[in-house]
Design an enzyme around this catalytic site. Sequence first.
Site, PDB file in Angstrom:
ATOM      1  CB  THR B 139      -0.885   0.019   1.260  1.00 25.98           C
ATOM      2  OG1 THR B 139      -1.563  -1.222   1.336  1.00 25.98           O
ATOM      3  CG2 THR B 139      -1.878   1.139   1.227  1.00 25.98           C
ATOM      4  N   GLY B 178       2.475  -2.842   8.423  1.00 25.95           N
ATOM      5  CA  GLY B 178       2.749  -3.090   9.832  1.00 25.95           C
ATOM      6  C   GLY B 178       4.192  -3.520  10.035  1.00 25.95           C
ATOM      7  CD  GLU B 421      -5.490  -8.425   3.527  1.00 26.39           C
ATOM      8  OE1 GLU B 421      -5.559  -8.882   2.368  1.00 26.39           O
ATOM      9  OE2 GLU B 421      -4.401  -8.239   4.109  1.00 26.39           O
TER      10      GLU B 421
END
Lengths: 661, 661
Positions: B139, B178, B421
Amino acid sequence: MNPDIKRERENATFDVGKLTNILDQGQEKTKRRREIESLVFKDPDFNEQDPNFLSRSERYDQAVRKSAQMILKLREFGIADPEEIYHYKSCVHPDRPSPLDLHLAMFLPTLLNQATAEQMDRFFTSAWNLEIIGTYAQTEMGHGTHLRGLETTATYDPSTQEFVLNSPTVSSIKWWPGGLGKSSNHAIVLAQLYTLGKCHGLHAFIVPIRDMDTHEPLPGIVVGDIGPKFGFNEVDNGYLKLENVRIPRENMLMKHAKVEPDGTYLKPQSAKLTYGTMVFVRSMIVGESARALAKSCTIAIRYSVVRHQSEIRPGEPEPQILDYQTQQYKLFPLLATAYAFTFVGHYMTKIYHRITGDINQGDLSELPELHALSAGLKAFTTWEANSGIEVCRMSCGGHGYSRSSGLPDIYVEFTPTCTYEGENTVMMLQTARYLVKSYRQAREGQQLSGIVSYLNEPRDRRVQPQAVAARPTVVDINDLSSLVEVYKLRAAILVEMAARSIQQELQHRKSPEDAWNGSAIDLVRASDAHCHYVVVKVFADKLGEIGDTAIHSVLSTLALLYAMNGIAKNSGDFLKAGLLSVHQVLQTSVRIKELLAQLRPNAVALVDAFDIHDKKLNSVLGRYDGNVYEQMFEWARSSPLNATEVHESFHKYLKPLRSKL
Amino acid sequence: MNPDIKRERENATFDVGKLTNILDQGQEKTKRRREIESLVFKDPDFNEQDPNFLSRSERYDQAVRKSAQMILKLREFGIADPEEIYHYKSCVHPDRPSPLDLHLAMFLPTLLNQATAEQMDRFFTSAWNLEIIGTYAQTEMGHGTHLRGLETTATYDPSTQEFVLNSPTVSSIKWWPGGLGKSSNHAIVLAQLYTLGKCHGLHAFIVPIRDMDTHEPLPGIVVGDIGPKFGFNEVDNGYLKLENVRIPRENMLMKHAKVEPDGTYLKPQSAKLTYGTMVFVRSMIVGESARALAKSCTIAIRYSVVRHQSEIRPGEPEPQILDYQTQQYKLFPLLATAYAFTFVGHYMTKIYHRITGDINQGDLSELPELHALSAGLKAFTTWEANSGIEVCRMSCGGHGYSRSSGLPDIYVEFTPTCTYEGENTVMMLQTARYLVKSYRQAREGQQLSGIVSYLNEPRDRRVQPQAVAARPTVVDINDLSSLVEVYKLRAAILVEMAARSIQQELQHRKSPEDAWNGSAIDLVRASDAHCHYVVVKVFADKLGEIGDTAIHSVLSTLALLYAMNGIAKNSGDFLKAGLLSVHQVLQTSVRIKELLAQLRPNAVALVDAFDIHDKKLNSVLGRYDGNVYEQMFEWARSSPLNATEVHESFHKYLKPLRSKL
């Protein structure tokens, strides 16, 4: 300025400034609001660190500092009008609650309303000068909305002419009052008054809780902060446990009820007068629903014209996401709702002031209606705004989840309105009680006045809850006044159905109370329909006041969208009652799509008209200039976890792990 | 134990343990899950401070410490089964995400799936032993769900046999991964591959980002934490800006596509294979929806039997709030939903494994259906759970707003599932694409297989979107299989209506793309109806597998409530299509009230059956023993703002203010 957002502004079909004046209720008000905003935002004494980068204790500290500054400045500038103080405060703590809110909004006003002259002498000046810092301690751990359930006791001891205050159970510990945890040295404590062996219900007492000099808790006082919450990080919501705390008899607020030195209790003249404050606060909350939604829509809509994503037509550049029908469908009905609630807020304030005038002249006749209306609309608008804020947040994709978007803060600061000042379901049931009572009066032939007078209309004009597809339909779904009528009929039918449900439960040999509880779902729906009708009606009525053709046109589109969207979402109600035909409902869905497309070019202008200062919006996504991504990067880089390149946990845990595996 | 909650348990009509086994999919699984839970919860190495009392940096620090411990313990105990690791991890970080999640769940698996043998040698063992800590950087600031829009470039330089990676714009900065901000020293970077002057789309590259020894960012790497978020406080979601970063050719993951030393690009064999992971993750999210809702219902329902409030009958003691119909109406449909989603989660995993078996044997025929189903159900269940959590929170009154309730945390950790997602609206439209395609195939006479085969059913069995009150109604609203049928017909009709809308748009001479966008609202509704049908059907099918009569009975009530509540909330759909008569819809509302009353005695047992350990629930309101108020007081007193009796801000700001006023 970002070229996309610039183009949007150029394409608007109406004068944004004029609409701002309408929303502010006058050009002068816009001007004064902006003056106050610039007074605060240009004042270096109010500079702040981004609260998102601070610990809870630092946030509280910063808020106390600014609150103290604010008190000084308000006196310096001679700002004393409540509305102006409100604007000033909402810039100092940009739409965040603050530790001294209850001192200013509850402690001082309660003294004004309920203290005797002697008590005013003793407490008011000190409180005005912030030597006494007070809070209003009503809610307990075990009870909130249901006041009779409160357990704190104040027992009069005639031998010493004192009240002895106690928290007899864990659940009776005072819980939630703002400013109680750390800031206040006094509290107005609501307690069950016992004198001469008899309980006289809830009364208010001024209780010193901390030493005026050292600020240490006084003997018998267990006081502290209730710990972290979803939001309200600046506020020290507190607990207070009272262990045989003695206060002089003269510390009971005795303007209305009294306890004489020998313990004799004297009743207050009228219990209804305190209703006024409750109604006022709930009316204010309607306005807050509008503001929270207006802010959220401003952020989501501005970002939706800056953000390009995916494709509609292959090979062409990525479109602005506001060009997706689904994005419009998420945001434009909420935009319409923000406008609707703004006008309902104005309406509530207006009738509040009118009816307060009547009350002051001894005419309490309209109070029950106002009470019912404010309860229902408080619930209706806060629920709608609450879910709407989250729709706005999620419409911003992942970035809505970042604190930099401002949206998580709007949500966590707003969502308590669904619970405080009367839990929403309880509020809806209170409104329902009034509606059912009015319905029964109408059935008995009484002529109702005010907004519920529709319950008087002849039964044959109201359709039975039966779909009659063949019934000649007179509704023109493109005509707003026709839709107002349909909402009214829906409300009338749902009130009738709820009343019938109670009747049926009673026929099953249930007690009135169980019959009421067994119809509660229907009652809430009836209230909801009633409030929905009021909102549509107020919005429609507002259009009549608007002279500017361009603004009238765009607001009409918004009002129509608001009304039609409500029909689409509740189409079952309208079909069940035979108020609309299947064809009309299907037509409504088609019309909604047309209205979305019609609003698209004015979307940014419509949120610009709310005129929310960037410093109040506090959102990298919703910035007026649309320069989103640069600012997001800037914000992230300055966040505390980036103060060092390498976090100490690497040396403490991750690197040592290598030798162990 | 609190006597109220004890009595609730005594009144249950079924064996809670047996239902737990059904929810765990077997007695052995329950046993093993509990063993793992006790392994973690009794281990002093995993003791933690309440994260609500820590700063962001301390939360991150604590999470890294526990993650490192976890890696050691898993190896020590030889726990290697993915499901067992999952249980272990969800106890170590009680249902919170952690900094190493992407290393374990994305970095290692991506190596396994896409690395060559040489790359496995070079990277896997180091990564397995946490010398290399990696993340998966896909992303970007400007793009998420729409992968083709990603802007990061990897340009091959044949002269040095290196790739040069760049973030050419602000919006191309990698954003959100993350563990990227502070923890990782490597990242798998997804970038547009350029070689010999041509772009070949998105490919994966292993990029070292921090020095293996000092952990300092490498030259050309700008990396850091993206700043505070709504939740995910333990995770260092990061940004990554690449400035002419050179990596060897061999760092492109080349198991499938390849770039040869001279720059020649070799295509992968099949692009479809990567779909599998996406489908798997989305199926997992369905299960997470169930768990989040199960936790929220556990908290809200247990607290609702402990909490007494207000009155139903005057003079009697305050009733448990779960005795209020409105409270039941808030919570029991959500409880039914939690059960429904649990079974849908099982169903998804089962068909995922079946179809993966087929795929491994080269049969890709069912993949599109599975892909469509997982996309739609991911969106359907996360949206429902998302709003349901908040209903549970607000049903707890003010205390739901305290962090001690656990509910704010459940919400903020869960709500990103609506976005990540695959953004939910995009997911619904993907499902709709499959539905419309299937519908067209059916119209052309093709025989559909799988769950969409209902689109094949003869048109005359499907009702026209016209209310025909006189149509003979065969639906028995008290019969679940009859309701499944009605949901199916609703889905068929809404798919047909969406397809017709596209057709109509096309007739207005719009391009296919604009016609699609102009029907998007209808398409989302069609997908929603399809998913709703699947959920009702799966729940009904599940009942057939349940032998225990008592459990079958209570689950049947839940299933009926789930189905009827969906009808009541969407009654317009069923009426418009003439699937149900007005009388039946009204009857449904009456039946819902009866079902609520029927479920009331089993409510606590039904949440007990989820068997969520107090340490995972982490809620003073939802404690198994019901001792709510004592613990809430305990918790508040230990919170950081109470570390001192007097906060320093009193001496800094409040006391000095006195002399100035």
